[in-house]
Design a protein around this motif. Sequence first.
Motif, mmCIF file in Angstrom:
data_model
loop_
_atom_site.group_PDB
_atom_site.id
_atom_site.type_symbol
_atom_site.label_atom_id
_atom_site.label_comp_id
_atom_site.label_asym_id
_atom_site.label_seq_id
_atom_site.Cartn_x
_atom_site.Cartn_y
_atom_site.Cartn_z
ATOM 1 N N SER A 90 -2.837 -22.762 30.324
ATOM 2 C CA SER A 90 -2.260 -23.677 31.308
ATOM 3 C C SER A 90 -1.206 -24.576 30.666
ATOM 4 N N ALA A 91 -1.509 -25.067 29.466
ATOM 5 C CA ALA A 91 -0.550 -25.915 28.764
ATOM 6 C C ALA A 91 0.727 -25.147 28.453
ATOM 7 N N ALA A 92 0.579 -23.898 27.992
ATOM 8 C CA ALA A 92 1.759 -23.090 27.676
ATOM 9 C C ALA A 92 2.575 -22.783 28.928
ATOM 10 N N ALA A 93 1.880 -22.485 30.051
ATOM 11 C CA ALA A 93 2.602 -22.177 31.296
ATOM 12 C C ALA A 93 3.366 -23.392 31.800
ATOM 13 N N THR A 94 2.740 -24.581 31.740
ATOM 14 C CA THR A 94 3.416 -25.802 32.201
ATOM 15 C C THR A 94 4.628 -26.113 31.337
ATOM 16 N N ALA A 95 4.462 -26.035 30.025
ATOM 17 C CA ALA A 95 5.585 -26.301 29.126
ATOM 18 C C ALA A 95 6.691 -25.274 29.316
ATOM 19 N N ALA A 117 10.028 -16.003 27.724
ATOM 20 C CA ALA A 117 9.866 -14.752 26.981
ATOM 21 C C ALA A 117 8.716 -14.851 25.986
ATOM 22 N N VAL A 118 8.593 -15.987 25.314
ATOM 23 C CA VAL A 118 7.496 -16.186 24.363
ATOM 24 C C VAL A 118 6.157 -16.184 25.094
ATOM 25 N N THR A 119 6.077 -16.842 26.220
ATOM 26 C CA THR A 119 4.825 -16.907 26.969
ATOM 27 C C THR A 119 4.417 -15.531 27.487
ATOM 28 N N VAL A 120 5.394 -14.756 27.974
ATOM 29 C CA VAL A 120 5.097 -13.398 28.433
ATOM 30 C C VAL A 120 4.582 -12.548 27.268
ATOM 31 N N ALA A 121 5.219 -12.672 26.099
ATOM 32 C CA ALA A 121 4.779 -11.902 24.932
ATOM 33 C C ALA A 121 3.363 -12.278 24.529
#
Length: 415
Positions: A90-95, A117-121
């Motif tokens: 959740s933190a990564a998606a919000t950021a 791109a980083v989050t998808v990877a």
Amino acid sequence: MHDGVSDRAAGLTSFRRYTWWAVPGTTGAVLVLLVGSWIVDADLPAWARALAVAALATETTASVVLLGGRLAQGPGDDERPELPSAGWLSAAATATVVLAVLPLAWRNYGLWAVAPAVTVAIGATYLRAGTRRWLIGGATVLAVVPGGAVSLAQGDGELAYAALFPAGLVAFTVWMVLGPLWAWDVAGRLDRARRLEAELAVKDERLRFAADLHDIQGHHLQVIALKSELAARLAEVDPARAAAEMREVRRLSADALRDTRAVVHGYRRTTLDDEIAGAVRVLAAADIDARMVLDPTAARTDLADSARHLLGLVMRESITNVLRHSHARHAEVDYRVTGSLARLRVSNDGADAHPAGAAGTGLTGLGERLRAAGGELTWARDGDRFVLVASLPTASTTSSASTTPSALPESGATR
């Protein structure tokens, strides 16, 4: 969990360290360098700069933690990876949303897709192969939309760059993150295969040792028991012959001890010639009329040592079974070479109709070993007559199957 000593021996400790720096370390460094330089250089209001700094810190920390958690699961776990913490996701998606919207609002078409791109990877590393492909393909296609829409709305003439570069950036980032992780997982599967191979080698050696020990002890102890019983019956009526039988028991005991030591040291080999010669003495001592039919050409035939060893084992097992599972008065051993086959046939009368412990695996195990060497072992009972036939190619280059059994013979009955 993985054995640290084994990992060091296989080089996995150094590989884990390298993979950590190549994936979580590089990902965090790229985020800080690319997004951080834009935050510093761009003409941003104070609120946007503060928001971007907070989002960058959150995204970098979450990326390192999530990728580190994927590596902590150990190599080879890509087929069923454990899902990450929902809080960090959740933190990564919000950021990611913040770091995508802010550069896009300032029409930085080359930067806005870095965090997504980083989050998808990262998400792809926790998915199975089929689901992973759908995520990567969908994200690559969707990356065309935001930049292209903003470029069209602004009419800045950068539609191609704004639409295609983010899509390529997503595909490239996923490739750079998943590549080292794929190598890490392959290394883990290879290491597991190496450990399994070592375990199988140990088990095969145990089976070989057990089979050879069964062959020695089963045969020698059966003959020792027979001669001891004979000596006991002769003790009063023929003391001289009883003493001779006991001397033979002592010799057999010494032979059994010597053969057992040879098995422990791994250099004992049973040969057909020795077993045939021993069978004559054993059957005679049991008052069994033995008829030997030996083809003169068989002695001159070039038969591999491993094949002679296998046929010797069959000879020993068959004689042990004659003593253990029959009340034979007559037995016949026929060994000859016909064409390209060496054939050993052992038959006896007086076979027990229902021998005790007939579920043993001595003959079954020998049959598997002969089949692995290109030969065959068959046996059948016709009334009170039992016939066993073994055959092997004369030009056989019998493999390690001749010394490594496929089944563990039991210490009891073997027929």
